[in-house]
Scaffold this motif. Structure first.
Motif, PDB file in Angstrom:
ATOM      1  N   LEU A 235      40.626  45.612  29.730  1.00 60.99           N
ATOM      2  CA  LEU A 235      39.856  46.380  30.712  1.00 60.99           C
ATOM      3  C   LEU A 235      38.436  46.653  30.205  1.00 60.99           C
ATOM      4  CD1 LEU A 235      40.653  47.378  33.499  1.00 60.99           C
ATOM      5  CD2 LEU A 235      41.128  49.623  32.507  1.00 60.99           C
ATOM      6  N   ASP A 236      38.327  46.953  28.936  1.00 64.48           N
ATOM      7  CA  ASP A 236      36.983  47.179  28.367  1.00 64.48           C
ATOM      8  C   ASP A 236      36.115  45.934  28.514  1.00 64.48           C
ATOM      9  OD1 ASP A 236      37.392  49.733  27.629  1.00 64.48           O
ATOM     10  OD2 ASP A 236      37.851  49.303  25.514  1.00 64.48           O
ATOM     11  N   TRP A 237      36.736  44.798  28.285  1.00 63.11           N
ATOM     12  CA  TRP A 237      35.998  43.533  28.388  1.00 63.11           C
ATOM     13  C   TRP A 237      35.533  43.326  29.832  1.00 63.11           C
ATOM     14  CZ3 TRP A 237      35.060  38.385  29.476  1.00 63.11           C
ATOM     15  CH2 TRP A 237      34.568  37.577  28.455  1.00 63.11           C
ATOM     16  N   VAL A 238      36.417  43.659  30.797  1.00 63.74           N
ATOM     17  CA  VAL A 238      36.040  43.523  32.215  1.00 63.74           C
ATOM     18  C   VAL A 238      34.816  44.404  32.483  1.00 63.74           C
ATOM     19  CG1 VAL A 238      36.772  43.849  34.609  1.00 63.74           C
ATOM     20  CG2 VAL A 238      38.424  43.067  32.908  1.00 63.74           C
ATOM     21  N   ARG A 239      34.827  45.580  31.881  1.00 62.14           N
ATOM     22  CA  ARG A 239      33.710  46.513  32.071  1.00 62.14           C
ATOM     23  C   ARG A 239      32.408  45.958  31.488  1.00 62.14           C
ATOM     24  NH1 ARG A 239      36.198  50.949  29.776  1.00 62.14           N
ATOM     25  NH2 ARG A 239      37.395  51.796  31.474  1.00 62.14           N
ATOM     26  N   SER A 240      32.539  45.053  30.526  1.00 62.49           N
ATOM     27  CA  SER A 240      31.330  44.531  29.874  1.00 62.49           C
ATOM     28  C   SER A 240      30.740  43.320  30.612  1.00 62.49           C
ATOM     29  CB  SER A 240      31.661  44.121  28.432  1.00 62.49           C
ATOM     30  OG  SER A 240      32.401  42.905  28.425  1.00 62.49           O
TER      31      SER A 240
ATOM     32  N   PRO B 151      29.447  44.878  37.938  1.00 61.53           N
ATOM     33  CA  PRO B 151      30.610  45.773  37.961  1.00 61.53           C
ATOM     34  C   PRO B 151      31.678  45.371  38.975  1.00 61.53           C
ATOM     35  CG  PRO B 151      28.782  46.765  39.157  1.00 61.53           C
ATOM     36  CD  PRO B 151      28.280  45.455  38.633  1.00 61.53           C
TER      37      PRO B 151
ATOM     38  N   TYR C  53      35.393  44.847  37.868  1.00 59.18           N
ATOM     39  CA  TYR C  53      35.996  46.097  37.374  1.00 59.18           C
ATOM     40  C   TYR C  53      36.331  47.028  38.546  1.00 59.18           C
ATOM     41  CZ  TYR C  53      36.651  50.502  35.000  1.00 59.18           C
ATOM     42  OH  TYR C  53      37.185  51.686  34.580  1.00 59.18           O
ATOM     43  N   GLU C  54      35.403  47.155  39.481  1.00 56.43           N
ATOM     44  CA  GLU C  54      35.626  48.044  40.635  1.00 56.43           C
ATOM     45  C   GLU C  54      36.884  47.642  41.403  1.00 56.43           C
ATOM     46  OE1 GLU C  54      34.213  50.821  41.383  1.00 56.43           O
ATOM     47  OE2 GLU C  54      32.945  50.614  39.611  1.00 56.43           O
TER      48      GLU C  54
ATOM     49  N   LYS D 277      40.248  48.150  38.786  1.00 59.71           N
ATOM     50  CA  LYS D 277      40.487  49.363  37.972  1.00 59.71           C
ATOM     51  C   LYS D 277      41.680  50.180  38.492  1.00 59.71           C
ATOM     52  CE  LYS D 277      36.864  52.613  39.663  1.00 59.71           C
ATOM     53  NZ  LYS D 277      36.884  52.472  41.054  1.00 59.71           N
TER      54      LYS D 277
END
Ligand SMILES: Cc1cc2nc3c(=O)[nH]c(=O)nc-3n(C[C@H](O)[C@H](O)[C@H](O)COP(=O)(O)OP(=O)(O)OC[C@H]3O[C@@H](n4cnc5c(N)ncnc54)[C@H](O)[C@@H]3O)c2cc1C
Length: 456
Positions: free
Chosen positions: A267-272, A276, A279-280, A283
């Motif tokens: 998930l952190d990687w998706v956020r990077s 966005p 991630y949106e 999530k």
């Protein structure tokens, strides 16, 4: 059925390339046998012999057209069975953090999990009365005669306790065993030269997870969100709705970067990612499995077309002939194009291996230029960069920038990357005009520009 080409053809490997080859062979041979180490018939989930099948597989537009030609009504059948489809130019594409302006391309993008797509193709092939499957057999080697001048079958062994090696005879053997194909080693054993290999090392890792979205309206009607990995934004992703209300997300890390397989790290990687949007969407989605990863070290093109000698009765196609960086989504489509080349040779009653291998090299050339040339836009990727590759990559960066403002440029780009139109379309006077008018050149000192491709 025209049985003139021979009695029995044997296809080694029953994945996409093997199935498509079998389909065209069935029109020319009395009998076609597909040999694979896996159980195939009726399988709709990822299997051991195709580990990449767990990851996003986009079918390029040209591939979809060929499937519809070989299996009439294929796309309609997909839609009937709840497989999402959309216009390729209407997907949410991002390059360097900017969205390409959507456009109508007239090209259908079929979005199924890879095992499901393969199962639809396999069902059509299995329905042919003269095709049979030798499932759960290891392919051990070739059977030959005339001192290795002619291939007459394959040595195989059933994957069950107590079974012994046996020889399956055939008038024609097609190696469709994929990237791990042993034909180079077999050739050497028979006294032939191995094909030269071209390699472009990209050190790519896919990490993939499936989801169920609580409410698909969050996608605003889009089927797919694809922030593509580029030299200035290395981290990429392919998110797609697929069949049965599921969605798939593959994260793509290049040059040694890899998304973790633990859920928090994933998930952190998706956020990077540079945008966005992915991630949106995920999530609050329900994960349906744990993340899995697949490492792809390098694209490999085996230059069978440059060999001077090759045994009679043997052909190679699919990933065994050329394995492309998968982010460009080309492998299945090139396999389909090669099947059409095979059909052409069979219809002419001509099965000269070296001629066939030269002809499929013609099919491989453009997608290889797109993917290998594109990877060379990453300064860290090793390989020769003749002026034409540098110029094309600089032009493509401008074109991708122009496509964020001009839907006609998106349309042209998608049709070329979809292997429907030739790359010369990118250089038509109208496209050059639109690119120069709407594209922003990369700032001096900024990262080397992104190149063509990464579009499925
Ligand atoms: C991560 C990833 C993502 C990809 N994404 C895309 C995409 O988006 N779009 C696209 O078009 N392509 C994509 N590809 C490429 C695509 O998977 C292949 O091009 C496609 O499957 C055709 O390959 P193939 O049939 O030649 O070989 P494979 O699919 O590798 O199949 C080989 C077959 O041979 C069998 N086999 C091999 N050795 C033996 C043996 N010794 N005995 C018995 N059986 C054997 C295997 O079981 C298997 O069934 C991707 C690849 C990877 C790695």
């Amino acid at each position: 059925m025209n049985s003139q080409a021979g009695n029995r053809a044997m296809v080694l490997g029953g994945s996409m390339a093997g199935l498509l080859a079998a389909k065209v062979l069935a029109d020319a041979f009395a009998e076609v046998v597909i040999v694979d180490r896996d159980k195939l018939v009726g399988v709709t989930t990822a299997r051991r012999g195709v580990p990449q099948g767990r990851h996003v597989h986009g079918l390029l537009a040209r591939g979809q057209q060929i499937l519809d030609e070989l299996f009439p009504g294929f796309a309609a059948e997909a839609i009937d069975t709840d497989i999402p489809t959309a216009d390729l130019g209407q997907l949410r594409w991002f390059f360097n953090g900017l969205r390409l302006r959507p456009a109508s391309t007239g090209l259908v993008c079929v979005s199924a999990d890879r095992p499901v797509l393969e199962s639809h193709v396999r069902a059509r092939v299995a329905a042919l009365p003269n095709v049979s499957f030798a499932e759960e057999y290891d392919i051990i080697g070739l059977a030959t005669e005339s001192g290795g001048r002619r291939v007459t079958g394959a040595r195989v062994q059933r994957r069950s306790a107590g079974s012994t090696e046996q020889t399956l005879k055939a008038d024609l053997v097609i190696d469709a065993t994929g990237r791990g194909s042993r034909t180079p080693a077999w050739l050497e054993t028979l006294g032939y030269a191995r094909p030269a290999e071209e390699r472009i090392k990209i050190d790519l890792t896919y990490t993939t997870r499936h989801y169920r979205l609580p409410d698909e309206s969050i996608l605003n009607g889009d089927m797919s969100i694809n922030p593509v990995s580029t030299p200035s934004h290395h981290r990429g992703a392919f998110f797609s709705r697929v069949q049965d209300g599921r969605s798939i997300l593959s994260l793509t890390g290049v040059l040694g970067d890899a998304a973790p397989t633990d859920p928090d790290g994933f998930l952190d990687w998706v956020r990077s990612l540079p945008v966005p949007d992915v991630y949106e969407v995920i999530k609050d989605a329900e994960p349906l499995d744990d993340p899995v990863s697949f490492h792809y070290p390098a694209s490999v093109r085996r230059r069978y077309d440059q060999l001077e000698e090759f045994p009679e009765g043997l052909l190679v196609l699919g990933d065994g002939a050329c394995s492309f960086n998968p982010v460009y989504g080309q492998g299945m489509t090139v396999a389909a194009q090669e099947a059409l080349v095979l059909r052409g040779h069979l219809r002419q009653g001509m099965l000269e291996p070296l001629v066939f291998l030269k002809d499929i090299a013609g099919v491989i050339e453009v997608p290889w230029q797109i993917s290998a040339g594109g990877d060379l836009a990453f300064p860290e990727v090793e390989g020769p960069r003749p002026p034409e590759v540098q110029m094309m990559n600089a032009y493509m960066a401008l074109l991708q920038s122009a496509a964020t403002r001009d839907g006609m440029v998106t349309r042209t780009f998608m049709r070329v990357a979809g292997l429907v139109d030739p790359p010369t379309e990118l250089m038509s006077p109208e496209t050059i005009y639109r690119v120069l008018k709407n594209g922003t050149p990369p700032r001096p000192g900024s990262a080397v520009p992104a190149s063509a491709g990464a579009v499925r």
